[in-house]
Each structure stands twice: as C-alpha cells, then as structure tokens.
Design a protein around this motif. Structure first.
Motif, short mmCIF file in Angstrom:
data_model
loop_
_atom_site.label_atom_id
_atom_site.label_comp_id
_atom_site.label_asym_id
_atom_site.label_seq_id
_atom_site.Cartn_x
_atom_site.Cartn_y
_atom_site.Cartn_z
N ASN A 159 27.31 12.06 -32.93
CA ASN A 159 27.32 10.61 -33.14
C ASN A 159 28.72 10.01 -33.03
OD1 ASN A 159 24.65 9.88 -33.32
ND2 ASN A 159 24.51 10.42 -35.51
N GLY A 214 24.80 0.79 -25.97
CA GLY A 214 24.96 2.24 -26.06
C GLY A 214 23.63 2.96 -25.86
N LYS A 215 22.59 2.44 -26.51
CA LYS A 215 21.26 3.08 -26.38
C LYS A 215 20.74 2.95 -24.96
CE LYS A 215 19.82 2.92 -31.16
NZ LYS A 215 19.97 1.72 -32.04
N ASN A 216 21.02 1.82 -24.35
CA ASN A 216 20.66 1.58 -22.96
C ASN A 216 21.31 2.66 -22.07
OD1 ASN A 216 20.97 0.54 -20.25
ND2 ASN A 216 20.31 -1.47 -21.01
N ASP A 221 22.38 5.63 -23.12
CA ASP A 221 21.76 6.93 -23.46
C ASP A 221 20.49 7.14 -22.64
OD1 ASP A 221 23.68 7.39 -25.32
OD2 ASP A 221 22.49 6.67 -27.03
N LYS A 222 19.73 6.06 -22.51
CA LYS A 222 18.42 6.16 -21.87
C LYS A 222 18.55 6.25 -20.35
CE LYS A 222 14.51 3.39 -21.72
NZ LYS A 222 14.06 2.02 -22.06
N ARG A 280 32.62 6.81 -27.27
CA ARG A 280 32.21 6.37 -25.93
C ARG A 280 31.93 4.87 -25.92
NH1 ARG A 280 26.22 7.30 -24.30
NH2 ARG A 280 26.15 5.52 -25.69
N ASN A 281 31.19 4.41 -26.94
CA ASN A 281 30.85 2.99 -26.99
C ASN A 281 32.09 2.11 -27.11
OD1 ASN A 281 28.22 3.74 -26.80
ND2 ASN A 281 27.64 3.17 -28.89
N GLU A 341 25.61 -1.44 -29.98
CA GLU A 341 24.67 -0.34 -30.19
C GLU A 341 23.53 -0.41 -29.17
OE1 GLU A 341 24.00 2.46 -32.43
OE2 GLU A 341 26.15 2.26 -32.05
N LYS A 390 29.56 9.57 -29.53
CA LYS A 390 28.85 8.39 -29.01
C LYS A 390 29.61 7.12 -29.40
CE LYS A 390 24.33 8.88 -28.93
NZ LYS A 390 22.98 8.94 -29.54
#
Lengths: 436, 258
Positions: free
Chosen positions: A23, A342-344, A346-347, A29-30, A339, A26
């Motif tokens: 995490n 970031g999730k975008n 990741d996906k 990275r973000n 966030e 991550k």
C-alpha cells in the motif's frame, strides 16, 4: 510442533508488513502522478522545520487542550512502540520478555513501568478525544464533510487505541511472575486483582490471548493507516520537510506564462515564427489545475497527510460565515479523487479517461471563489498543509483555460487591462489626488 | 501638495531616496486617498526625499493574480518593472499591503528586485533613525488594530504597526483573534471586487464584531481595503457615530497636527 507459534507469528508479521509495503508503494506511486516541484533547496531549514513542526509538535499547542492531549498520545505512541520490538523478538524466538535479562531487572521494570503509565495516559486522552467528537460535539468535527466515513474513521482510530492500550495492560496484569516481582507494574497492579483467584492455566491463556491480539491489532492498525485519515503519523514528517518555505503571501509565478508574456512584450519577436528545423513544436502547457494530475507532488502529499482535524476550516473566514468553502474539504476531496485515479490505474494498467475530474465533480467553483486567500488555513495547519495553493491552481484553470471567472471579476480584469486599475478611471487621473 | 514624480526628478538629474508606490486604491478611492495624503504629510514632516510614478504607475496586477489571471498579472508586473528599472528604483514604500506583498515577493523573479516597505515599517524606521518624532498624544483612547492578511500572515509583520500605535499614547486593546490568528476583513483574494458567495453573514460583519468586542474608540488599519471593509462593518452595526476606522498614517498625521 513446538515451533508452530513462532512460524505462525512470522507469517502474521510478514503478511502485516508485506501488505503495508504494497500500500505504501501505491501511495508513493499516486503521489508521483503529480507534477514535479523543486523543493531540494535549503535543506537545513527543511530539517529544522520538520524537527520543530512534526517531531516537536510546535503548531499543535496553539490550541492548548487538544495540543496537550495530542502530545500525550504522540509520546505514548512513540515510546510504547519500543515494547513492540520486544514483542516481535519474543514472537519470532519463542522467548518471554527477552529484554528482561538483557537489560537487567532494574532498567527493564523501569521501562515497562513507564510504558504502563503512558498507556494509561494515552487511554485517558483517547477517551477525552472521543468525548470531544461525540459528546461535547465540537463544531469543527461536525462540518458537513465529516459525515459518514470520516466520522467513523475518527472514532475507529480511537477505539483501536483504547483496545491496544487495554490489551497491553491486561497482558502485564495476567503475567503472574511479572506481578509477583512487583516492580514495573504501576498500572497493571490495579488491574491484576480482577483476575485473582483464577487458575494459573486460565491466566496463561488470557495473557497469551492478550499478547497475540495486541500484536495482531498493531499490524491491523498499521494496515488500516492507508485507508484512513491517520496516515499523518508517518506523512507529517515528509510533509513538513517539503513544505513551502517562502513567505505565505508569495504565490508562484507560472513560468509558462512568463515565456509567453516576454514574447508578447518583445518587439523583435515574430508571433508567427515556425519552430526551428528539427525542433518539436511544444504542446502548450495547461494553465492551472482541473484534476489531481495537474497538481504538484507536494499538494498530493498534503492530501494524504491531512488528518481532518479541521483547524483550517475553523479559522477560514469563508467557512465561518456560512460559505460552501472548507479548506479541509478541499484536501479530503483531492485525496478522494487521487484515490479514484489510483484505482483506475490499478484496474487498467494506466489511467483511462473516466469522465470525471477534481473540478466540478469534487470541488465546485462556488467553493473556489469564496476564498479570500488570507492564509488562515495554511497558518493553522499543524503539519503545514497548504490548501490555498490548490484553490489558486484551480482558479487559474477556471480563469485562464475557461474564462469562467464571476462576471464582476471579469469587469475588474478588463479595467486592469484597459486602464491599469481595478476601477474604470483614466490612467491620466492617477495623480489627481495630490491637488484635491 | 508637493508630490514630485520620478519623471520630474529625472529631468532635474535627481534620484530620490525612495519611491512611494501609491497603488490603485490610494490613487482613485476617495477614502484611500486620505490615507495617501496623510502618509505624504508624514514624509514631508520627516524631510524624506521621495517621488511617485504618477501617471506612469499602473496596477501591480495583484488582484488579477489572486483571481488566477497569471497572464494579466505578469503583463502588469513586467510593464511596471520596465519603468521601475528604467528609473533605477532601489527602494519602494507603499500603504497597500497587497502591493507591498507582490512587489516584495513576486516581482523579483520577473526581474524587479527592490527593497520594499510597508508604510508602517517605513515610518517606524524614520522614528528609529531619529528623522521623525511623534509627540502628540491621544489621551489614552481605546484603539484596536486589525492585522491585514497580506502584511501579517503573508509577510510576518505584526510589530511595526503596533509599535507606531503604542507611540501615540493610546490604550491598544487586542481583538481575540489577532496577529497570525487574525480574521480576514473579507476583501482579499479579489473578493473586494465581487459579491460574496451565499452564506449566512458577510466576513466584514464578523470581523467588525471582533473589533467591537474590544469597545474601541478607533479601529486602526494598515490597508485601504481593510479600511473600507471595517468602515462598512461599523456602519452595519450602526456604530459609525462612536467608532472611527483610521489608517495608522492618518492617526499619526492627526496626532501631529499635520
């Protein structure tokens, strides 16, 4: 078979630390999705800032009650963590109170005694914090951005701390040898009688359970950080290091604009000049910020660092007079959007257009235009977060990319352009006052 | 009033000690012009060799910058810098904390490097250097000082204005929110030029409340915009008969019968 607890412990520890590391990577990275900003200057002043503001909590005490309680919890947190070191060694080696023989009874019992007192003080402080949020209902914990998850997040952190401190005391209270020694148990000696008369086996089970739940609880808490507002316990340090050191009134001068203005003012410049052979035509840089990717890395770090204490909002003149703007909400929305981006990633492996942006979908122009740029929020923040810089970057986008300033401001700017003043007066009348 | 311009000075081959940056409010706004004149009287009293740009002065671009119009700001800044540098200006004083802030902090990067003073800093220096003395006294009247954001928080200057007020023989009473914790008057960030967003109160009303709680005879300011906001606030609370809103320069000029 006798190594099973050790192995189990190692697995739990590895999983806890491993997941946390994933995490944190991550998070880094973000933050790096933001624009680079040069804060490599003035290292001495930066270290000093960090030592004073983050380590020394210098800005916390401007509000004495919250400041004092926070320092208790903060010192407790740091010092009691020495005990976690022993727990880890014990867990891995299958030892019990491994530091006792190493440090000698005197020092060891002094240390544990100190931890116990701190644990008790932390417990009391946390109870008061809970009361401030839920019973006294201080205004700054009730603003509209504090409904739902942010409120629960705040309380959950407090429950975590209450439970962890209780387990630490119970663990000591149910250790018969430790209690018999009678030193280093200033608090647990009062808890021990609750367990008197119990079988030694039962005591042992309680002690072991407390020990295990305590360390697992700490690992869960560690991993909870990324999902909560509590990241400030780590990020306050880089955040104060990278904070702006210039006078607060000094806003950045956009370098991309400087280039264009210089060209406009240069009588020998050719406005229709073609780029020189071999030279790539530059894509004009976007002015200001409409999404988190337009913000800089320090601004994004700011968003993760914010612990939603609301001191900024409680000092904001716009918020105090009922306007939509809340500097805290600016930080919270920036983090929420980051966030989401970031999730975008990741996906999809990279950012895929999602039809949303920070402007309008999270932060409205109404909020942005309510700001007086007074710097009260920046002054208040105990960890040197700068909500104003985000507001300004977004205003720049509204004005320079969208020409979307309120009408009166457009008129003011037209006046500045045409007659060098915010009002419609002739520049030739500028000195009339001397003869009036 | 004898107010020489840089152009006149140059024609006579003279270089003044300091340029007085009057600012747009100080040049055009009726209330602010009184502050400008009071400050000029003080400069005369202390025999300061000064000049203004006059018609060659233009908006610093500060208001445009706070709106977010970096283009307009930098155009204004660079135009002003060309003129200031052409006159080889070294030292600037202004009664407007917004001009003060942008000239001091934002112009250098664009090529305009000057020593910039807020008028309260400058007057204090005159006194410290023995070039000006304040002998008048104001009979221990209750005075409260409203910190301008762009002098205070923005540039950490809290003491110069207070040092001057104390010299006037008044009873300086602080508002509950003062110095770095002072509340904005509501004019900053170009709010001066627009209607406020909807809310339940105007900011200047709240700030004037802070001031009224100290039961002052005078609310002292150091910024033409704060002055307007506080004056309006006092009127809103229907206290304009009892309470005056005055710039520190005006207080000094009056106390000295200038």
């Amino acid at each position: 078979m006798e190594y099973i607890p050790n192995i189990l412990f190692a697995i739990v520890l590895l999983a806890g630390v491993g997941f946390f590391t994933i995490n944190i990577r991550k998070l880094i990275r973000n933050i790096k999705l933001g624009k680079e900003v040069d804060r490599s200057d003035n290292k001495a002043a930066r270290w000093k800032n960090m030592a004073r503001v983050a380590l020394g909590q210098s800005k916390m005490v401007s509000r004495p009650i919250a400041g004092f309680l926070h320092i208790v919890v903060y010192i407790g947190f740091i010092i009691i963590n020495i005990e976690v070191l022993e727990i880890i060694v014990d867990g891995l080696l299958g030892t019990h109170r491994v530091f006792q023989p190493i440090l000698g009874d005197g020092i060891y019992s002094f240390l544990i005694g100190t931890f116990e007192i701190l644990a008790f003080l932390v417990f009391v402080s946390v109870i008061i914090f809970w009361l401030r949020r839920n019973a006294i209902r201080l205004k700054r914990f009730l603003n509209k951005e504090m409904k739902g998850w942010p409120k629960n997040d705040g309380n959950l952190i407090l429950y975590f701390e209450m439970v962890l401190m209780t387990l630490f005391i119970v663990m000591n209270a149910t250790d018969p040898a430790f209690q018999e020694a009678g030193v280093g148990n200033p608090i647990s000696q009062f808890v021990a009688p609750l367990f008197s008369g119990m079988e030694i086996e039962t005591l042992h089970v309680i002690e072991r359970s407390a020990w295990w739940i305590h360390i697992i609880g700490i690992l869960i808490f560690l991993n909870y950080l990324y999902y909560s507002k509590h990241l400030h316990i780590l990020l306050a340090f880089p955040n104060t290091y990278y904070a702006n050191l210039n006078p607060k009134g000094q806003f950045t001068n956009l370098a991309s604009v400087t280039k264009e203005v210089q060209m406009m003012m240069d009588p020998s410049a050719d406005p229709y000049a073609m780029p020189a052979e071999g030279e790539e035509e530059e894509v004009p840089e976007k002015f200001g910020a409409s999404d988190v990717l337009d913000l800089n890395r320090v601004q994004l770090l700011n968003a993760y660092t914010c612990t939603e204490c609301g001191r900024c909002t409680s000092a904001c003149p716009a918020n105090l007079t009922g306007k939509e703007l809340s500097p805290r909400a600016i930080m919270m929305k920036t983090r929420d959007r980051l966030e989401e981006v970031g999730k975008n990633i990741d996906k999809n492996g990279e950012f895929k257009e999602d039809g949303k942006q920070l402007l309008n979908d999270y932060i409205t122009p109404e909020e942005l235009w309510a700001c007086t740029s007074c710097n009260a929020c920046v002054e208040e923040c105990p960890v040197n977060i700068d909500p104003l810089s985000i507001i300004m970057d977004m205003r720049r986008y509204l004005v320079m990319e969208q020409s979307a300033a309120p009408q009166e401001l457009n008129m003011m700017m037209t006046n500045v352009e045409n007659n060098g003043a915010m009002w419609q007066y002739s520049p030739m009348d500028r000195l009339n006052w001397k003869d009036e | 009033m004898n107010v020489p311009t840089m152009a006149e000075m140059m024609a006579q081959g003279k270089q003044p000690e300091v340029l007085f940056w009057v600012g747009s409010a100080g040049s055009y706004d009726d209330r602010a012009k009184k502050i400008t004149k009071a400050f000029v009287k003080i400069l005369h009293k202390a025999n300061v060799d000064f000049a203004v740009l006059g018609t060659e002065e233009s908006s610093t671009g500060d208001a445009a910058k706070r709106v977010g119009n970096e283009f307009l700001f930098q155009m204004q800044a660079m135009t002003n810098i060309e003129i200031l540098n052409a006159y080889e200006v070294k030292k600037i004083v202004t009664c407007d904390p917004h001009s003060f802030n942008t000239l001091k902090n934002e112009y250098p990067e664009l090529g305009g490097k000057y020593e910039v003073y807020h008028h309260t800093q400058f007057i204090k220096q005159l006194i410290d250097e023995g070039r000006l003395s304040i002998n008048g006294t104001m009979n221990n009247e209750r005075v409260t000082f409203h910190d301008p954001c762009y002098l205070g928080r923005a540039n950490d200057e809290y003491e110069s204005p207070r040092a001057l007020i104390k010299r006037l023989g008044v009873n300086l009473v602080e508002m509950k929110r003062n110095k770095n914790r002072a509340l904005c008057c509501g004019a900053g960030g170009a709010q001066m030029f627009k209607e406020p967003e909807k809310g339940d109160m105007d900011i200047n009303i709240l700030r004037t409340k802070d001031a009224l709680a100290t039961q002052p005879k005078i609310i002292a300011t150091g910024c033409p915009y704060c002055n307007t906001m506080m004056t309006d606030g006092v009127k809103f609370h229907e206290k304009e008969e009892e309470i005056q809103v005055k710039d520190i320069a005006e207080l000094i000029a009056e106390a000295e019968n200038l």
